[in-house]
Write a protein that holds these residues in place. Sequence first.
Motif, PDB file in Angstrom:
ATOM      1  N   VAL A   1     -26.906 -19.555-125.804  1.00  0.00           N
ATOM      2  CA  VAL A   1     -28.097 -19.137-126.553  1.00  0.00           C
ATOM      3  C   VAL A   1     -27.757 -18.018-127.534  1.00  0.00           C
ATOM      4  CG1 VAL A   1     -30.407 -18.127-126.355  1.00  0.00           C
ATOM      5  CG2 VAL A   1     -29.664 -19.864-124.718  1.00  0.00           C
TER       6      VAL A   1
ATOM      7  N   ASN B   1     -32.957 -27.414-131.619  1.00  0.00           N
ATOM      8  CA  ASN B   1     -33.904 -27.914-130.611  1.00  0.00           C
ATOM      9  C   ASN B   1     -33.661 -29.394-130.333  1.00  0.00           C
ATOM     10  OD1 ASN B   1     -35.215 -25.455-130.350  1.00  0.00           O
ATOM     11  ND2 ASN B   1     -36.808 -25.948-131.834  1.00  0.00           N
TER      12      ASN B   1
ATOM     13  N   TRP C   1     -33.212 -20.543-123.336  1.00  0.00           N
ATOM     14  CA  TRP C   1     -33.648 -20.957-124.678  1.00  0.00           C
ATOM     15  C   TRP C   1     -35.131 -20.643-124.870  1.00  0.00           C
ATOM     16  CZ3 TRP C   1     -30.371 -22.467-128.431  1.00  0.00           C
ATOM     17  CH2 TRP C   1     -30.915 -22.994-129.604  1.00  0.00           C
TER      18      TRP C   1
END
Length: 312
Positions: free
Chosen positions: A128, A152, A182
């Motif tokens: 992340v 995404n 996330w």
Amino acid sequence: MNFKEGKCPKCLGILQVPEDRDKIICMYCGEKLKVAELLKQDDNQASVMQELKKPADYDKYLQIGMERLPKLLTEIDNPLVAFKKDRYEQFFNQIYQANSDLLEAIEQVCLFAQDKEETMQQIALNLVNKATLSIDAIPKKGAKEQKLMDYNLSLAVYVIPVILKYKNRTLEILADKILEEWKNKFPKTNVGKSDYENINKGFRKKLCYITTAVCETLGKGDDCYELTLLRNYRDNFLMSQDDGEEIISEYYNIAPTIVKRINKLSNSSEIYHAVWENYLNPCVRLIEEDRNTECKKVYYKMVKDLQQEYCH
């Protein structure tokens, strides 16, 4: 009956192998396997494990996981290109095969980590953070948003499914940790946990007729954010609902007729703008807020209202 753990050489699924059988079939991919070869593989693995107990080996595999897992996400260029019925399977399998050694390295880390959950969270957080740095390096706001949208999609249809395909409970923990971190970093995003099999089954030949017509009227492209979001919602969340397939099937039965009839009207543009304001835009907002069940109600109401207006 005694069992030993083995690994399918084709799909890398973890198997419980009965020692008194000659052959078994992999429960994941259906491959016919010789028990003797699997048990030999297990013996070889055991000797390898002894070598891997050295701290240097552990650090090496941890480094592989920390360095290469973020690249699995960030190096997928334009994920929409391969996210199509005729390309997804081949592209996904290429990614999986190219990263099978990465998944094995992470598995080895888990075998010797003092705290598996904490270690998986460490690897997830690193992914992340690397993705965040990549996004932050982009100067323009619009390009930043596009990159986040690409990540995404890549996360949802490639990275998480690749991890889950490895068929190892420890790596499923990693998938959960990635999605958790996330969401913490990007709270407005809605990345679901789906595996390759369900995504591949979710492809349908027909298009989002009404949604596409509305977006075209609004000057939005076929790969615009809203269409992509709504398609992913349809193929993942809605298809997974008990009545989801029925709703989608009903939609596809009536949608072409609705679009044809609206297109014949002189005020078709006004109608499509109204559909956007009353149904699709609220759906987009609800999906972004992770209110998928509420979105389903709005989606279903749209289908019924338009059916009543234009199919009678």
